[in-house]
Scaffold this motif. Structure first.
Motif, short mmCIF file in Angstrom:
data_model
loop_
_atom_site.label_atom_id
_atom_site.label_comp_id
_atom_site.label_asym_id
_atom_site.label_seq_id
_atom_site.Cartn_x
_atom_site.Cartn_y
_atom_site.Cartn_z
N LEU A 50 48.85 44.76 12.25
CA LEU A 50 48.78 44.85 10.80
C LEU A 50 49.87 44.01 10.14
CD1 LEU A 50 48.07 48.67 10.25
CD2 LEU A 50 46.58 46.77 9.60
N LEU A 51 51.10 44.15 10.65
CA LEU A 51 52.22 43.44 10.02
C LEU A 51 52.13 41.94 10.29
CD1 LEU A 51 55.66 44.56 9.29
CD2 LEU A 51 55.56 42.50 10.67
N ALA A 52 51.85 41.56 11.54
CA ALA A 52 51.74 40.14 11.87
C ALA A 52 50.58 39.50 11.11
CB ALA A 52 51.55 39.96 13.37
N GLY A 53 49.45 40.20 11.03
CA GLY A 53 48.30 39.68 10.31
C GLY A 53 48.56 39.52 8.84
N ALA A 54 49.25 40.50 8.25
CA ALA A 54 49.59 40.42 6.83
C ALA A 54 50.47 39.21 6.55
CB ALA A 54 50.28 41.70 6.38
N ASN A 55 51.48 39.00 7.41
CA ASN A 55 52.39 37.87 7.19
C ASN A 55 51.72 36.53 7.48
OD1 ASN A 55 54.95 38.98 6.28
ND2 ASN A 55 54.99 40.05 8.23
N ALA A 56 50.82 36.50 8.46
CA ALA A 56 50.08 35.26 8.72
C ALA A 56 49.20 34.92 7.52
CB ALA A 56 49.22 35.43 9.97
N GLY A 57 48.58 35.94 6.93
CA GLY A 57 47.76 35.72 5.75
C GLY A 57 48.58 35.26 4.56
N LEU A 58 49.75 35.86 4.35
CA LEU A 58 50.62 35.45 3.25
C LEU A 58 51.10 34.02 3.44
CD1 LEU A 58 52.72 38.74 2.87
CD2 LEU A 58 51.12 37.81 1.18
N ALA A 59 51.42 33.68 4.69
CA ALA A 59 51.88 32.31 4.97
C ALA A 59 50.77 31.30 4.75
CB ALA A 59 52.40 32.22 6.40
N ALA A 60 49.53 31.70 5.03
CA ALA A 60 48.40 30.77 4.92
C ALA A 60 48.12 30.34 3.48
CB ALA A 60 47.14 31.41 5.52
N VAL A 61 48.51 31.17 2.52
CA VAL A 61 48.23 30.84 1.13
C VAL A 61 49.43 30.24 0.42
CG1 VAL A 61 46.42 32.58 0.93
CG2 VAL A 61 48.78 33.20 0.38
N HIS A 62 50.47 29.92 1.18
CA HIS A 62 51.64 29.26 0.61
C HIS A 62 51.94 27.99 1.40
CE1 HIS A 62 52.09 33.34 -1.02
NE2 HIS A 62 52.74 32.77 -2.00
N SER A 63 52.68 27.12 0.78
CA SER A 63 52.96 25.83 1.41
C SER A 63 53.92 26.00 2.58
CB SER A 63 53.58 24.87 0.39
OG SER A 63 54.88 25.30 0.00
N LYS A 64 53.90 25.00 3.48
CA LYS A 64 54.79 25.04 4.63
C LYS A 64 56.25 25.03 4.20
CE LYS A 64 55.80 22.66 8.99
NZ LYS A 64 55.46 21.51 9.86
N ALA A 65 56.56 24.29 3.14
CA ALA A 65 57.93 24.22 2.64
C ALA A 65 58.40 25.58 2.14
CB ALA A 65 58.03 23.18 1.52
N GLU A 66 57.51 26.30 1.45
CA GLU A 66 57.86 27.64 0.96
C GLU A 66 58.13 28.58 2.11
OE1 GLU A 66 55.66 28.45 -3.26
OE2 GLU A 66 54.36 28.21 -1.51
N CYS A 67 57.30 28.51 3.15
CA CYS A 67 57.46 29.39 4.30
C CYS A 67 58.76 29.10 5.05
CB CYS A 67 56.27 29.25 5.25
SG CYS A 67 54.70 29.81 4.55
N GLU A 68 59.06 27.83 5.25
CA GLU A 68 60.26 27.46 6.00
C GLU A 68 61.53 27.81 5.24
OE1 GLU A 68 59.72 23.37 6.94
OE2 GLU A 68 58.47 23.78 8.72
N SER A 69 61.46 27.77 3.91
CA SER A 69 62.62 28.11 3.09
C SER A 69 62.69 29.60 2.79
CB SER A 69 62.58 27.34 1.78
OG SER A 69 61.45 27.73 1.01
N GLN A 70 61.71 30.34 3.30
CA GLN A 70 61.61 31.79 3.11
C GLN A 70 61.40 32.16 1.65
OE1 GLN A 70 65.00 33.62 5.07
NE2 GLN A 70 63.99 33.52 7.05
N GLU A 71 60.88 31.22 0.85
CA GLU A 71 60.56 31.53 -0.54
C GLU A 71 59.19 32.19 -0.66
OE1 GLU A 71 60.85 27.93 -2.72
OE2 GLU A 71 63.03 27.77 -2.53
N ALA A 72 58.35 32.02 0.35
CA ALA A 72 57.03 32.66 0.34
C ALA A 72 57.21 34.17 0.54
CB ALA A 72 56.16 32.08 1.44
N PRO A 73 56.39 34.98 -0.12
CA PRO A 73 56.51 36.45 0.07
C PRO A 73 56.21 36.85 1.51
CG PRO A 73 54.49 35.90 -1.11
CD PRO A 73 55.30 34.63 -1.03
N GLN A 74 56.94 37.85 1.99
CA GLN A 74 56.77 38.33 3.36
C GLN A 74 56.77 39.86 3.37
OE1 GLN A 74 60.25 36.61 5.21
NE2 GLN A 74 59.14 34.78 5.86
N LEU A 75 56.07 40.42 4.33
CA LEU A 75 56.09 41.87 4.52
C LEU A 75 57.05 42.17 5.66
CD1 LEU A 75 55.10 44.75 4.03
CD2 LEU A 75 53.22 44.29 5.63
N THR A 76 58.18 42.75 5.34
CA THR A 76 59.15 43.16 6.36
C THR A 76 59.51 44.63 6.14
OG1 THR A 76 61.02 42.42 5.00
CG2 THR A 76 60.13 40.85 6.61
N LEU A 77 59.71 45.34 7.22
CA LEU A 77 60.05 46.75 7.15
C LEU A 77 61.33 46.99 7.93
CD1 LEU A 77 56.52 48.32 7.87
CD2 LEU A 77 57.59 47.97 5.65
#
Length: 328
Positions: A50-77
């Motif tokens: 669930l958590l890995a899938g949610a984060n993979a989905g969130l990463a898929a809808v944001h740019s690579k630059a946003e993901c690498e800079s951690q500006e893209a939203p992430q689900l962390t607990l």
């Protein structure tokens, strides 16, 4: 034995190579979940998925630059958020040397990580990330929160002096006569009023009555509805939630303070590119462990086996000095 009936050994990645999102540190966009992370058990695998899938989905809808800079939203607990947070924190900070399973004893916050408050703890966080979009589900959550607040207010409005409470209970229980007015909610917390926590559920079949747990009721004394008649009109699940919160009030208040301290430590970020060999006070063992795990916060660094309090203080001093030098 000529042929094993079940394979009890399997390969796995070192989970210390994972981020809190379950993305691998070395390969951007690659997420791991399940036995490959060194866990065993269906629930553990499903939760990671669930958590890995949610984060993979969130990463898929944001740019690579946003993901690498951690500006893209992430689900962390984190550990105070629930058992999945405990599982992930244990994996990425301690690694595994045997198949990992979640036990309630692993969590420092197990009294607050209950099934009947999961919606209150996590639903709004998921909705903020776009993972929950069902308006009916969010409306139900609003209703639950409003009903719980109403039920608690109902109990707090019934206030008496100790001798009045004794009379209300027919003199069967003595209340400390300290002259302090106490609400019905206070009396529940102290165990003077009872509530059938199994209401609506059948007793176990073929079990003698004396063997049915005495914990069916919160405590001795009259039912809450006998003192607060309107209590009987509150939905059963809301009554159970409010009474459960009242039962553990003291412990939950202490846990809340500890969780706030924990979150402050978790908010203290460590640079991703820090060279631990330059922190002079750290031992070779501490440098090796920190370099393998590469914790993202001071809180995570503290939980790595073998990292001493002195090492943490030295690391904190080193990071602060570097930040001061960079901002100068």
């Amino acid at each position: 034995m000529t042929q094993p009936g079940y394979g009890v050994e399997y390969d796995h990645v070192d989970p210390r190579e994972l981020k809190r999102t379950l993305e691998t540190k070395r390969v951007t966009g690659l997420y791991m979940a399940g036995q490959i992370n060194g866990t065993t058990g269906y629930e553990e695998a499903a939760a990671q998925g669930l958590l890995a899938g949610a984060n993979a989905g969130l990463a898929a809808v944001h740019s690579k630059a946003e993901c690498e800079s951690q500006e893209a939203p992430q689900l962390t607990l984190d550990r105070s958020d629930g058992y999945l947070g405990v599982l992930i924190d244990d994996l990425i900070t301690r690694g595994v040397n045997e198949p990992y399973r979640v036990f309630t004893a692993r969590s420092e916050y197990r009294l607050s990580s209950r099934a009947n408050n999961a919606d209150l703890r996590l639903t709004r966080r998921a909705a903020a990330l776009g993972l929950v979009r069902d308006s009916a589900r969010l409306a139900r959550l609003d209703t639950v929160e409003a009903d719980m607040a109403h039920a608690q207010a109902m109990l707090e409005q019934v206030v008496h002096l100790p001798h009045i409470w004794e009379a209300q209970m027919g003199g069967s229980r003595r209340v400390v006569r300290d002259g302090v007015r106490k609400s019905a909610l206070d009396m529940i917390r102290k165990g003077f009023l009872s509530e059938d926590l199994w209401a609506g559920a059948r007793d176990p079949e073929n079990v003698p009555p004396e063997h049915i747990p005495k914990a069916r009721k919160l405590a001795g004394g009259p039912e809450i509805s006998a003192i607060v008649p309107a209590w009987a009109d509150v939905p059963l699940d809301i009554r159970q939630r409010v009474v459960t919160e009242a039962m553990y009030h003291g412990h939950l208040r202490q846990l809340s303070a500890e969780a706030n301290t924990f979150k402050r430590e978790e908010s203290m970020r460590l640079p991703a590119d820090i060279d631990y060999s330059k922190v002079r006070v750290l031992s070779h063992e501490e440098v090796d462990k920190l370099s393998i795990v590469r914790p993202d916060t001071f809180g995570a660094a503290k939980r790595i086996d073998g990292i001493t309090p002195g090492g943490i203080l030295a690391l904190l001093k080193y990071v602060r000095q570097n930040r001061a030098a960079q901002s100068a």
